[in-house]
Design an enzyme around this catalytic site. Structure first.
Site, PDB file in Angstrom:
ATOM      1  N   LYS A  69       0.850  -1.191   0.000  1.00  0.00           N
ATOM      2  CA  LYS A  69       0.000   0.000   0.000  1.00  0.00           C
ATOM      3  C   LYS A  69       0.889   1.246   0.000  1.00  0.00           C
ATOM      4  O   LYS A  69       1.895   1.277   0.706  1.00  0.00           O
ATOM      5  CB  LYS A  69      -0.870  -0.025   1.266  1.00  0.00           C
ATOM      6  CG  LYS A  69      -2.280   0.431   1.074  1.00  0.00           C
ATOM      7  CD  LYS A  69      -3.168   0.024   2.238  1.00  0.00           C
ATOM      8  CE  LYS A  69      -4.518   0.681   2.125  1.00  0.00           C
ATOM      9  NZ  LYS A  69      -5.533   0.104   2.991  1.00  0.00           N
ATOM     10  N   GLU A 117     -19.755  -6.006  10.288  1.00  0.00           N
ATOM     11  CA  GLU A 117     -20.759  -5.230  11.036  1.00  0.00           C
ATOM     12  C   GLU A 117     -21.793  -6.136  11.677  1.00  0.00           C
ATOM     13  O   GLU A 117     -22.227  -5.902  12.816  1.00  0.00           O
ATOM     14  CB  GLU A 117     -21.449  -4.228  10.097  1.00  0.00           C
ATOM     15  CG  GLU A 117     -20.558  -3.059   9.660  1.00  0.00           C
ATOM     16  CD  GLU A 117     -19.592  -3.390   8.526  1.00  0.00           C
ATOM     17  OE1 GLU A 117     -19.706  -4.487   7.930  1.00  0.00           O
ATOM     18  OE2 GLU A 117     -18.720  -2.550   8.224  1.00  0.00           O
ATOM     19  N   ARG A 161     -25.737  -2.653   7.009  1.00  0.00           N
ATOM     20  CA  ARG A 161     -25.443  -4.079   6.876  1.00  0.00           C
ATOM     21  C   ARG A 161     -26.032  -4.901   8.016  1.00  0.00           C
ATOM     22  O   ARG A 161     -26.232  -6.096   7.878  1.00  0.00           O
ATOM     23  CB  ARG A 161     -23.917  -4.280   6.918  1.00  0.00           C
ATOM     24  CG  ARG A 161     -23.185  -3.965   5.662  1.00  0.00           C
ATOM     25  CD  ARG A 161     -23.151  -5.191   4.780  1.00  0.00           C
ATOM     26  NE  ARG A 161     -22.850  -4.839   3.413  1.00  0.00           N
ATOM     27  CZ  ARG A 161     -21.653  -4.973   2.860  1.00  0.00           C
ATOM     28  NH1 ARG A 161     -20.654  -5.453   3.554  1.00  0.00           N
ATOM     29  NH2 ARG A 161     -21.473  -4.660   1.606  1.00  0.00           N
TER      30      ARG A 161
HETATM   31  C1  LIG Z   1     -19.259  -2.674   4.762  1.00  0.00           C
HETATM   32  C2  LIG Z   1     -18.072  -1.753   4.884  1.00  0.00           C
HETATM   33  N1  LIG Z   1     -17.476  -1.595   6.094  1.00  0.00           N
HETATM   34  C3  LIG Z   1     -16.413  -0.769   6.209  1.00  0.00           C
HETATM   35  C4  LIG Z   1     -15.929  -0.102   5.127  1.00  0.00           C
HETATM   36  C5  LIG Z   1     -14.788   0.898   5.294  1.00  0.00           C
HETATM   37  N2  LIG Z   1     -13.605   0.467   4.520  1.00  0.00           N
HETATM   38  C6  LIG Z   1     -13.274   1.024   3.350  1.00  0.00           C
HETATM   39  S1  LIG Z   1     -11.922   0.366   2.667  1.00  0.00           S
HETATM   40  C7  LIG Z   1     -11.724  -0.663   3.972  1.00  0.00           C
HETATM   41  C8  LIG Z   1     -10.561  -1.586   4.020  1.00  0.00           C
HETATM   42  C9  LIG Z   1     -10.452  -2.441   2.822  1.00  0.00           C
HETATM   43  O1  LIG Z   1      -9.278  -3.169   2.932  1.00  0.00           O
HETATM   44  P1  LIG Z   1      -8.771  -4.019   1.715  1.00  0.00           P
HETATM   45  O2  LIG Z   1      -9.922  -4.728   1.105  1.00  0.00           O
HETATM   46  O3  LIG Z   1      -7.648  -4.852   2.172  1.00  0.00           O
HETATM   47  O4  LIG Z   1      -8.306  -2.937   0.673  1.00  0.00           O
HETATM   48  P2  LIG Z   1      -6.989  -2.003   0.694  1.00  0.00           P
HETATM   49  O5  LIG Z   1      -7.480  -0.641   1.017  1.00  0.00           O
HETATM   50  O6  LIG Z   1      -6.046  -2.507   1.729  1.00  0.00           O
HETATM   51  O7  LIG Z   1      -6.452  -2.099  -0.664  1.00  0.00           O
HETATM   52  C10 LIG Z   1     -12.726  -0.488   4.924  1.00  0.00           C
HETATM   53  C11 LIG Z   1     -12.843  -1.205   6.193  1.00  0.00           C
HETATM   54  C12 LIG Z   1     -16.582  -0.292   3.901  1.00  0.00           C
HETATM   55  N3  LIG Z   1     -16.193   0.345   2.794  1.00  0.00           N
HETATM   56  N4  LIG Z   1     -17.631  -1.130   3.807  1.00  0.00           N
END
Ligand SMILES: Cc1ncc(C[n+]2csc(CCOP(=O)(O)OP(=O)(O)O)c2C)c(N)n1
Length: 633
Positions: free
Chosen positions: A280, A367, A395
């Site tokens: 990242k 969630e 959710r």
């Molecule tokens: C249902 C839901 N809960 C929380 C989030 C907040 N959120 C946005 S991106 C993320 C992390 C995603 O991590 P990953 O899939 O590993 O992607 P990366 O950003 O590391 O590439 C979270 C928790 C969301 N978008 N949707």
């Protein structure tokens, strides 16, 4: 290369290695530069530059389908599909979305914002493809964080069972929005380091292919050897057990090996999972060195130093205020257990995590689990505090209803980012929670007028032992009002008159109070004296005060930064109807549409939640009321 000249990703297939490396560098510089001005999800996008290039070389969208999970990492895809010139408007009103949008490009097959939907959507697309006897590829791209979401696991379970042909790209950067957590994260960790397993497996497979006829006993012996090898080298080859062919781990910044692996994956008949390791923030030092998730999504920053451009704020951030109030109460109340579904940084729970590590749980992007876990804690006499963004609480509707409220359990839900959120747009607006919680029996729902009332509401929620209680609070900062030394409780269901008046009554709460107060002041200069009520309990409402207001026959205006249908204004209308009052009642709030991205002020203006609209409505209400007189029963 001038990225603005790209119109379609087909040009990529003609580039040589050197040109591809130059392109990757150009894309990085472009993103670092543009996001420094607009803000955005810079960290995740810097991590997928080579991966996105390799994907667009290996496949041909829109015939082949890319499904970006969460969608916040689709900037490189947007550049390669001809949208570079729109980046100056990224995440702004009427500008380029920070997420995939079907009406932006034929290359955006699926819209997102919430996590963990990609595999289910891919399953639907793959089944449709097979029924239509099409030969295209379906390629969901999911992060290691999003993979921990329940929906993703439900989909894996189904895809592996149906053996549906698709190529799942697992973009593993060891980070969710904050550091990733969970047992699955640990499995990935073991796979990342288990190069020997992949190598040994390949050798064994090629050996088996060389044996001309693998008949009966010999074949099953070979399979058994292969199976036991898995367990010998790496415990729990999760994906293969789930029915996927596992390819990896692959260096996600090496376009060549990515392409070779993708070409191999394309030959598979069933589901394949390509495990890609990325970094990242790759290529931008401040983002690359970030270990807590600060660079996941940012506002504007100084490109040279990585210092964030601070906007002027008066009061503390709402998330900090609420978490800090909870943390203080945790010092004396051992029942309190704090839970976050993957948002410890966004919900500012670092202080709780530091001081009470055994009473703090980051459960991952989960969630539903978070809410029901809180319910479980409450059955045992604990007082769970769950911080969850309004949009993500969507959710867990059934868990709030079926597990928490139905059993009337003492769960305290902090509904963070309630109201319009701005740049994240349609998928993230926190404007539905009132409508989807208000009809649930037993629940108390409140929203403070300022941060001082906010801390008292936290105390109220912790002391309340008659069932679930939820407190909404907005994104951003408070007004800088002085905070009382001591936190005190507020009587449940009590409203507060902020301004006396006889011409009309305005019922409002939370973020719309300042604009209503300003409107009331201007109206008084015109001789119209309105009462303003802080309707801080959305449920239960202050019925005593409502009877008083309605029997005075004043016209009533409700104002809320939430959807009108099923909202607070609806509750007031229901009350009037149920009690045979015939006051003129009008409502200001969010109409029946999805509110797009843009600054909150601009959006409020667009949907007529403004001081001017309040003044206009009151003037009409008051003059009509004077002309017709109030109808009586
Ligand atoms: C249902 C839901 N809960 C929380 C989030 C907040 N959120 C946005 S991106 C993320 C992390 C995603 O991590 P990953 O899939 O590993 O992607 P990366 O950003 O590391 O590439 C979270 C928790 C969301 N978008 N949707």
């Amino acid at each position: 290369m001038d990225l603005n000249n790209i119109t379609s990703p087909s040009f990529l297939k003609k580039l040589n290695k050197k040109e591809l490396d130059t392109l990757a560098n150009d894309i990085r510089s472009f993103l670092i530069n543009k996001c420094s001005i607009t803000g955005g999800h810079i960290g995740p996008n810097l991590g997928v530059v080579e991966l996105t290039i390799a994907l667009h070389r290996a496949f041909s969208t829109p015939k082949d389908k890319f499904i970006w999970d969460v969608g916040h990492q689709s900037y490189v895809h947007k550049i390669l599909t001809g949208r570079a010139s729109q980046f100056d408007s990224l995440r702004q009103y009427k500008g380029l979305s920070g997420f995939p949008k079907r009406n932006e490009s034929e290359h955006d097959e699926w819209e997102t914002g919430h996590s963990s939907t990609s595999l289910s959507a891919a399953m639907g697309m793959a089944v449709a493809r097979d029924l239509k006897k099409d030969d295209s590829y379906v390629v969901p791209i999911i992060g290691d964080g999003a993979l921990t979401g329940g929906m993703a696991l439900e989909a894996l379970n189904h895809i592996g069972h149906e053996k549906t042909r698709m190529i799942v790209i697992l973009n593993d950067n060891e980070m969710s929005i904050a550091p990733n957590v969970g047992a699955l994260h640990n499995i990935l960790g073991r796979l990342r380091t288990a190069k020997e397993y992949s190598k040994a497996k390949e050798e064994l497979e090629s050996l088996m292919k060389k044996i001309p006829v693998l008949g009966g006993k010999m074949a099953s012996t070979a399979e058994r050897v292969k199976d036991s090898l898995k367990y010998l080298v790496v415990s729990g080859v999760f994906f293969e057990e789930m029915g996927f062919k596992y390819l990896g781990p692959i260096d996600g910044h090496d376009i060549d090996s990515l392409e070779k692996t993708l070409d191999y994956a394309k030959k598979a008949k069933g589901p394949v999972l390509v495990h890609v390791i990325t970094k990242k923030g790759k290529g931008y030092k401040p983002a690359e060195e970030d270990t807590i998730g600060t660079w996941h999504g940012t506002g504007p920053y100084k490109m040279e130093t990585g210092d964030f451009v601070k906007s002027k704020t008066k009061g503390p951030g709402w998330s900090s205020l609420v978490s800090e109030s909870v943390r203080k109460l945790m010092e004396t109340d051992e029942r309190i257990v704090a839970i976050t579904p993957a948002m410890p940084v966004g919900s500012k729970m670092e202080g709780i995590q530091r001081d009470f590590p055994h009473r703090f749980f980051d459960v991952g992007i989960a969630e539903q689990h978070a809410v029901t876990m809180a319910a479980g804690l409450a059955t045992q006499g604990m007082k769970p505090y769950l911080a969850i963004y309004s949009t993500f609480l969507q959710r867990a509707y059934d868990q709030v209803l079926h597990d928490v409220a139905r059993q009337n359990l003492n769960v305290f839900i902090g509904i963070d980012r309630a109201g319009l959120v701005g740049a994240d747009g349609e998928t993230h607006q926190g404007v539905y929670d009132i409508a989807f919680l208000r009809h649930i029996p037993n629940i108390v729902l409140m929203m403070p007028k300022d941060e001082n009332e906010g801390q008292h509401m936290v105390k109220t929620a912790v002391e309340y032992n008659d069932g679930p209680i939820a407190m909404r609070y907005p994104r951003g900062n408070g007004y800088g009002v002085p905070l009382d030394e001591e936190m005190t409780t507020i009587p449940i269901g009590s409203w507060e008159v902020l301004r006396e008046g006889q011409s009309a009554s305005i019922l409002t709460f939370g973020t719309t109070i300042p604009m209503v107060m300003e409107a009331a002041e201007e109206l008084s200069e015109k001789g119209i004296h309105v009462q303003v009520v802080n309707a801080r309990f959305i449920k239960p409402m202050d019925e005593g005060m409502l009877h008083e207001i309605m029997s005075s026959k004043m016209p009533i205006l409700t104002v809320e930064e939430a959807v009108l249908q099923g909202g607070f204004g609806s509750a007031v209308l229901e009350f009037a109807s149920d009690n045979n009052y015939y006051n003129s009642i009008e409502r200001i709030g969010i109409p029946d549409l999805f509110v797009e991205q843009g600054s909150v002020d601009l959006l409020l203006n667009e949907i007529d939640i403004t001081k001017e609209e309040i003044i206009k409505r009151i003037e009409i209400l008051v003059s009509t009321n004077d002309r017709l007189g109030t109808k009586t029963v």
